[in-house]
Design a protein around this motif. Structure first.
Motif, PDB file in Angstrom:
ATOM      1  N   SER A  81     -56.725  38.872 -30.706  1.00 15.30           N
ATOM      2  CA  SER A  81     -57.219  39.942 -29.834  1.00 15.30           C
ATOM      3  C   SER A  81     -58.500  40.521 -30.418  1.00 15.30           C
ATOM      4  CB  SER A  81     -56.155  41.027 -29.636  1.00 15.30           C
ATOM      5  OG  SER A  81     -55.168  40.598 -28.716  1.00 15.30           O
ATOM      6  N   LEU A  82     -59.358  39.626 -30.862  1.00 11.56           N
ATOM      7  CA  LEU A  82     -60.681  39.969 -31.386  1.00 11.56           C
ATOM      8  C   LEU A  82     -61.696  39.576 -30.323  1.00 11.56           C
ATOM      9  CD1 LEU A  82     -60.203  38.581 -35.012  1.00 11.56           C
ATOM     10  CD2 LEU A  82     -59.768  40.917 -34.177  1.00 11.56           C
ATOM     11  N   PHE A  83     -62.257  40.581 -29.658  1.00 10.95           N
ATOM     12  CA  PHE A  83     -63.070  40.340 -28.474  1.00 10.95           C
ATOM     13  C   PHE A  83     -64.567  40.480 -28.758  1.00 10.95           C
ATOM     14  CE2 PHE A  83     -58.926  41.609 -26.881  1.00 10.95           C
ATOM     15  CZ  PHE A  83     -58.693  40.660 -25.899  1.00 10.95           C
ATOM     16  N   PRO A  84     -65.392  39.783 -27.970  1.00 14.86           N
ATOM     17  CA  PRO A  84     -66.849  39.878 -28.137  1.00 14.86           C
ATOM     18  C   PRO A  84     -67.330  41.322 -27.987  1.00 14.86           C
ATOM     19  CG  PRO A  84     -66.284  38.092 -26.641  1.00 14.86           C
ATOM     20  CD  PRO A  84     -65.020  38.859 -26.873  1.00 14.86           C
ATOM     21  N   GLY A  85     -68.257  41.686 -28.859  1.00 14.88           N
ATOM     22  CA  GLY A  85     -68.874  42.996 -28.765  1.00 14.88           C
ATOM     23  C   GLY A  85     -68.006  44.146 -29.221  1.00 14.88           C
ATOM     24  N   ARG A  86     -66.831  43.868 -29.748  1.00 18.19           N
ATOM     25  CA  ARG A  86     -65.932  44.917 -30.219  1.00 18.19           C
ATOM     26  C   ARG A  86     -65.920  44.945 -31.746  1.00 18.19           C
ATOM     27  NH1 ARG A  86     -62.581  46.853 -26.050  1.00 18.19           N
ATOM     28  NH2 ARG A  86     -63.636  46.331 -24.082  1.00 18.19           N
ATOM     29  N   SER A  87     -65.561  46.091 -32.282  1.00 20.79           N
ATOM     30  CA  SER A  87     -65.610  46.269 -33.737  1.00 20.79           C
ATOM     31  C   SER A  87     -64.559  45.435 -34.464  1.00 20.79           C
ATOM     32  CB  SER A  87     -65.437  47.747 -34.095  1.00 20.79           C
ATOM     33  OG  SER A  87     -64.183  48.235 -33.627  1.00 20.79           O
ATOM     34  N   GLY A  88     -63.485  45.064 -33.768  1.00 16.95           N
ATOM     35  CA  GLY A  88     -62.407  44.343 -34.423  1.00 16.95           C
ATOM     36  C   GLY A  88     -62.834  43.054 -35.079  1.00 16.95           C
ATOM     37  N   ILE A  89     -63.770  42.344 -34.466  1.00 24.65           N
ATOM     38  CA  ILE A  89     -64.199  41.069 -35.021  1.00 24.65           C
ATOM     39  C   ILE A  89     -64.940  41.240 -36.336  1.00 24.65           C
ATOM     40  CG2 ILE A  89     -66.388  41.006 -33.756  1.00 24.65           C
ATOM     41  CD1 ILE A  89     -64.071  38.030 -34.625  1.00 24.65           C
ATOM     42  N   ARG A  90     -65.433  42.446 -36.594  1.00 23.99           N
ATOM     43  CA  ARG A  90     -66.170  42.712 -37.833  1.00 23.99           C
ATOM     44  C   ARG A  90     -65.306  43.344 -38.921  1.00 23.99           C
ATOM     45  NH1 ARG A  90     -69.548  44.698 -33.799  1.00 23.99           N
ATOM     46  NH2 ARG A  90     -69.084  46.850 -34.401  1.00 23.99           N
ATOM     47  N   GLU A  91     -64.042  43.624 -38.615  1.00 26.94           N
ATOM     48  CA  GLU A  91     -63.166  44.267 -39.587  1.00 26.94           C
ATOM     49  C   GLU A  91     -62.934  43.350 -40.787  1.00 26.94           C
ATOM     50  OE1 GLU A  91     -61.194  46.642 -41.749  1.00 26.94           O
ATOM     51  OE2 GLU A  91     -61.675  47.426 -39.730  1.00 26.94           O
ATOM     52  N   ALA A  92     -63.227  43.869 -41.982  1.00 22.67           N
ATOM     53  CA  ALA A  92     -63.135  43.040 -43.186  1.00 22.67           C
ATOM     54  C   ALA A  92     -62.182  43.610 -44.227  1.00 22.67           C
ATOM     55  CB  ALA A  92     -64.516  42.866 -43.813  1.00 22.67           C
ATOM     56  N   VAL A  93     -61.596  44.777 -43.955  1.00 28.70           N
ATOM     57  CA  VAL A  93     -60.729  45.424 -44.936  1.00 28.70           C
ATOM     58  C   VAL A  93     -59.268  45.379 -44.490  1.00 28.70           C
ATOM     59  CG1 VAL A  93     -60.199  47.571 -46.150  1.00 28.70           C
ATOM     60  CG2 VAL A  93     -62.591  46.936 -45.714  1.00 28.70           C
ATOM     61  N   ARG A  94     -59.000  45.813 -43.275  1.00 27.93           N
ATOM     62  CA  ARG A  94     -57.639  45.836 -42.787  1.00 27.93           C
ATOM     63  C   ARG A  94     -57.171  44.424 -42.434  1.00 27.93           C
ATOM     64  NH1 ARG A  94     -56.655  50.573 -38.457  1.00 27.93           N
ATOM     65  NH2 ARG A  94     -54.511  50.024 -39.035  1.00 27.93           N
ATOM     66  N   THR A  95     -55.881  44.185 -42.586  1.00 27.00           N
ATOM     67  CA  THR A  95     -55.323  42.881 -42.219  1.00 27.00           C
ATOM     68  C   THR A  95     -54.834  42.863 -40.770  1.00 27.00           C
ATOM     69  OG1 THR A  95     -53.155  43.541 -43.092  1.00 27.00           O
ATOM     70  CG2 THR A  95     -54.641  42.347 -44.582  1.00 27.00           C
ATOM     71  N   VAL A  96     -54.436  44.021 -40.269  1.00 23.37           N
ATOM     72  CA  VAL A  96     -53.937  44.148 -38.899  1.00 23.37           C
ATOM     73  C   VAL A  96     -54.597  45.360 -38.260  1.00 23.37           C
ATOM     74  CG1 VAL A  96     -51.900  44.385 -37.430  1.00 23.37           C
ATOM     75  CG2 VAL A  96     -51.709  43.214 -39.626  1.00 23.37           C
ATOM     76  N   ILE A  97     -55.049  45.201 -37.038  1.00 26.80           N
ATOM     77  CA  ILE A  97     -55.708  46.321 -36.360  1.00 26.80           C
ATOM     78  C   ILE A  97     -55.051  46.612 -35.015  1.00 26.80           C
ATOM     79  CG2 ILE A  97     -57.961  46.013 -37.461  1.00 26.80           C
ATOM     80  CD1 ILE A  97     -58.851  44.571 -34.847  1.00 26.80           C
ATOM     81  N   PRO A  98     -55.074  47.902 -34.615  1.00 26.19           N
ATOM     82  CA  PRO A  98     -54.698  48.239 -33.247  1.00 26.19           C
ATOM     83  C   PRO A  98     -55.888  47.978 -32.333  1.00 26.19           C
ATOM     84  CG  PRO A  98     -55.254  50.230 -34.447  1.00 26.19           C
ATOM     85  CD  PRO A  98     -55.394  49.085 -35.420  1.00 26.19           C
TER      86      PRO A  98
END
Length: 267
Positions: free
Chosen positions: A157-174
């Motif tokens: 659930s890592l979508f284009p243009g969203r911050s989730g794809i750049r997350e490098a610290v957390r292992t699981v994101i809401p």
């Protein structure tokens, strides 16, 4: 074994699902033989379920001690337990329910009716990952991570243009306000996905052709999340012929792009 990206083309969806299932069974046999256990990350979607159904139908399924396989998920829809749209539900119906597992090896994401908030659920799954990490690692060593790829090239659930794809610290994101329903989800992050020894993306249909072409052209990960998928030992895109419709001729080189009959290499 090279960790370079590979593409294996099958003639249609049915052949694709059967071939990936056969390779999955063979890989599990080898991994369990070498290490005594295996850890797999499942995906949802039409092809995710199709591959698991093909595993269920295979006689070779009986050669595996499934109690030695731990199942995880790359993402999940924030819906009640047992909802037909949950990836967990689809995987259970396709394969897991017939394996006779005792539940300790099936690590499903929390559900919306478990009494947790979305943020608490993300933290809970991160804690579950860490519980199985080796030597203090934040997650276990995954042997195979399955990915679906959307028409917009999203993975998990890592979508284009969203911050989730750049997350490098957390292992699981809401995930909130997802461009694809339902709006709330949970997802592994890209570093966790890419920690897997093998990342296998399974894509079928002409609506995935643009995503595959952009991925193979190494488009920006922020815009084309699938282009950021890279396993430690192997990254394989298993696709049907329809999904190759928009792959540029320049990317059809044999060292990158193979049909199913072209290679018997293990990955």
């Amino acid at each position: 074994m090279s960790n370079g990206r590979r593409v294996i083309v099958h003639p249609d969806k049915s052949a694709l699902a059967a071939a990936v299932a056969a390779r999955f069974i063979t890989t599990l046999i080898d991994v369990i033989d070498e290490y005594g256990h295996a850890a797999v990350v499942l995906t949802g979607g039409t092809m995710g379920a199709a591959v698991l159904k093909s595993v269920r139908k295979s006689k070779a399924r009986q050669t595996i001690d499934w109690s030695r396989v731990h199942f995880w998920w790359g993402d999940e829809r924030w819906l009640p337990r047992g909802d037909a749209e949950r990836n967990e539900t689809q995987a259970r119906e396709a394969l897991l329910d017939v394996l006779g597992l005792d539940g300790s090896t099936v690590h499903a994401f929390p559900a919306s009716d478990d009494g947790l908030t979305l943020d608490e659920a993300a933290d809970a799954y991160a804690a579950e990952l860490a519980r199985f990490g080796l030597d203090g690692a934040a997650y276990p060593p995954f042997d195979v991570t399955f990915l679906g790829v959307g028409p917009d090239a999203h993975i998990a659930s890592l979508f284009p243009g969203r911050s989730g794809i750049r997350e490098a610290v957390r292992t699981v994101i809401p995930v909130r306000n997802s461009p694809k329903p339902p709006p709330e989800r949970l997802s592994l992050t890209l570093p966790v996905i890419n920690s897997s020894h093998r990342v296998w993306a399974v894509m079928s249909g002409a609506d995935k052709a643009s995503a595959l072409g952009l991925t193979l052209a190494d488009a920006s990960v922020a815009d084309v999340p699938a282009s950021g998928a890279q396993g430690r030992d192997a990254t394989v895109f298993f696709v049907d012929r329809d999904a190759t419709a928009e792959v540029p001729e320049s990317l059809m080189a044999t060292e990158l792009f193979w049909t199913a009959a072209d290679s018997t290499d293990e990955f």
